[in-house]
Design an enzyme around this catalytic site. Structure first.
Site, PDB file in Angstrom:
ATOM      1  N   GLU A   1      -8.270  -8.489   0.705  1.00  0.00           N
ATOM      2  CA  GLU A   1      -6.824  -8.534   0.978  1.00  0.00           C
ATOM      3  C   GLU A   1      -6.547  -9.236   2.305  1.00  0.00           C
ATOM      4  OE1 GLU A   1      -5.224  -4.581   0.822  1.00  0.00           O
ATOM      5  OE2 GLU A   1      -6.114  -4.181  -1.123  1.00  0.00           O
TER       6      GLU A   1
ATOM      7  N   HIS B   1      -0.572  -4.118  -2.514  1.00  0.00           N
ATOM      8  CA  HIS B   1      -1.021  -2.896  -1.832  1.00  0.00           C
ATOM      9  C   HIS B   1       0.171  -2.097  -1.283  1.00  0.00           C
ATOM     10  CE1 HIS B   1      -4.563  -0.937   0.524  1.00  0.00           C
ATOM     11  NE2 HIS B   1      -3.713  -0.037   0.035  1.00  0.00           N
TER      12      HIS B   1
ATOM     13  N   ARG C   1      -9.473   1.247  -3.537  1.00  0.00           N
ATOM     14  CA  ARG C   1      -9.861   0.139  -2.679  1.00  0.00           C
ATOM     15  C   ARG C   1     -10.352  -0.994  -3.568  1.00  0.00           C
ATOM     16  NH1 ARG C   1      -7.396   1.922   1.091  1.00  0.00           N
ATOM     17  NH2 ARG C   1      -8.183   2.489   3.162  1.00  0.00           N
TER      18      ARG C   1
ATOM     19  N   GLY D   1      -9.624  13.833  -6.431  1.00  0.00           N
ATOM     20  CA  GLY D   1      -9.187  14.453  -5.194  1.00  0.00           C
ATOM     21  C   GLY D   1      -7.704  14.770  -5.258  1.00  0.00           C
TER      22      GLY D   1
ATOM     23  N   SER E   1     -16.620  12.189 -11.160  1.00  0.00           N
ATOM     24  CA  SER E   1     -16.815  12.333  -9.720  1.00  0.00           C
ATOM     25  C   SER E   1     -18.247  12.786  -9.510  1.00  0.00           C
ATOM     26  CB  SER E   1     -15.831  13.339  -9.115  1.00  0.00           C
ATOM     27  OG  SER E   1     -15.978  14.608  -9.728  1.00  0.00           O
ATOM     28  N   ARG E   2     -18.686  12.758  -8.254  1.00  0.00           N
ATOM     29  CA  ARG E   2     -20.079  13.126  -7.976  1.00  0.00           C
ATOM     30  C   ARG E   2     -20.370  14.568  -8.356  1.00  0.00           C
ATOM     31  NH1 ARG E   2     -20.680  11.298  -1.836  1.00  0.00           N
ATOM     32  NH2 ARG E   2     -18.513  12.027  -1.896  1.00  0.00           N
TER      33      ARG E   2
ATOM     34  N   ILE F   1      -4.995  12.911  -4.708  1.00  0.00           N
ATOM     35  CA  ILE F   1      -4.174  11.942  -5.440  1.00  0.00           C
ATOM     36  C   ILE F   1      -4.565  11.916  -6.913  1.00  0.00           C
ATOM     37  CG2 ILE F   1      -3.485   9.526  -5.602  1.00  0.00           C
ATOM     38  CD1 ILE F   1      -4.057   9.291  -2.582  1.00  0.00           C
TER      39      ILE F   1
ATOM     40  N   ASP G   1      -3.373  -2.689  -7.399  1.00  0.00           N
ATOM     41  CA  ASP G   1      -2.619  -2.610  -6.146  1.00  0.00           C
ATOM     42  C   ASP G   1      -3.503  -2.968  -4.955  1.00  0.00           C
ATOM     43  OD1 ASP G   1      -0.287  -1.986  -4.582  1.00  0.00           O
ATOM     44  OD2 ASP G   1      -1.226  -0.079  -4.021  1.00  0.00           O
TER      45      ASP G   1
END
Length: 329
Positions: free
Chosen positions: A270, A288, A241, A162, A183-184, A164, A265
């Site tokens: 978390e 993070h 994530r 995407g 990716s999908r 980023i 990160d």
């Protein structure tokens, strides 16, 4: 979804999450803000106030906009969420109840890409270990050992392509590092080789940089089988994530030498990080901080405000999420 309509009545906004000066001070006296920092605090929301709330600002992903919370506000029209990921919002409930949801993309793209690239280099070249070595006084006695890892002989597989992901890939291009991605479906406007199968890509590379949304669809997608395919030179960088990586499998792979190292990160639970990860020398751990600079966080906070102000000015929001697209007025 149609944009909010303009009227002379006061607009009640629920601000859920940490206090943010830009959010707290970003609205005219036409708006009435009701602050609830934690999920526990939200229990103080009275039925009378809840019945008036038309907009919601979720100022960090540590608080949740679950169905139970959203159902308490029958007039809720829009949720402006801080951050790119919005897996802390019950998007199905919002969509089914005609509630607009926005996030804060673009303004953090380059910052997070910087962190991903820095984390990759720090992990490969052992920056943290070298810093400790110098501070301990050992350098006065002998040279720091050569790092096993290097960016020079790497091939990176991006998990996600995407905004980023593409920004990270541009940095890798500048560093003359080959890039492929999973990716999908193939991403528009990129020339990198696309792998529809993650394990097949892992076999073809030695480094994974993960930047995909969280949620049920990506939970533990980087699992023991992927790590085995990556191999003993393998390095995993996660700025997405924590739920995307099987944390138990990662710890086992790092302990056994099934992969070489990791830079993280984000974590599954978390701010709790497993002691086993903290004890390892082949892992770089960040709290993070992907978008965590003053300039970028201010821009994200401002976008939360701007989405709400646009909506209640009768305009489409600036950055609606895909599941709740804005309709032209």
């Amino acid at each position: 979804m149609a944009a909010g309509t303009i009227s002379s009545e006061k607009i009640d906004l629920l601000v859920h999450g940490p206090n943010k000066p830009i959010v707290d001070n970003g609205f005219s006296d036409r708006f009435v803000l009701h602050h609830f920092e934690t999920t526990h605090d939200l229990e103080r929301l009275t039925p009378e106030i809840a019945a008036k709330v038309r907009g919601m600002a979720v100022t960090y992903n540590t608080v949740r906009g679950d169905a139970r919370t959203l159902a308490r506000m029958p007039r809720l029209e829009i949720i402006a969420s801080f951050g790119v990921g919005y897996d802390h919002i019950d998007i199905a409930y919002a969509r089914d109840h005609d509630i607009m949801v926005t996030n804060t993309p673009d303004v953090l793209t380059e910052e997070v890409a910087d962190i991903a690239m820095g984390l990759l280099i720090a992990t490969l070249r052992e920056f943290v270990k070298a810093d400790r070595y110098l501070r301990s006084g050992l350098w006065q006695m002998q040279q720091f050992p050569l790092s096993v890892g290097s960016l020079r002989d790497r091939k990176v597989g991006m998990v996600g392509m995407g905004r980023i992901g593409q920004a990270v890939a541009r940095r890798l291009d500048a560093s003359k590092v080959p890039v492929v991605y999973h990716s999908r479906k193939p991403a528009d406007g990129v020339s990198y080789k696309h792998y529809p199968d993650l394990i097949e890509m892992a076999k073809a590379v030695d480094t994974l940089v993960i930047i995909v949304p969280g949620g049920a669809g990506t939970a533990k997608m980087v699992n023991a089988d992927v790590m085995k395919a990556l191999g003993p030179r393998g390095v995993i960088i996660n700025v997405a994530r924590g739920t995307v990586v099987d944390e138990h499998a990662l710890i086992a792979a790092l302990k056994s030498g099934a992969i070489l190292a990791a830079g993280l990160d984000v974590y599954e639970k978390e701010p709790n990080v497993p002691d086993e990860l903290k004890a390892m020398q082949n892992v770089v751990l960040l709290p993070h901080i992907g978008s965590g600079s003053v300039v970028t966080r201010n821009a994200m906070d401002q976008l939360v405000v701007d989405n709400l102000k646009a909506w209640f000015a009768g305009k489409p929001p600036l950055t609606p999420v895909a599941e709740t697209p804005a309709k032209a007025r």
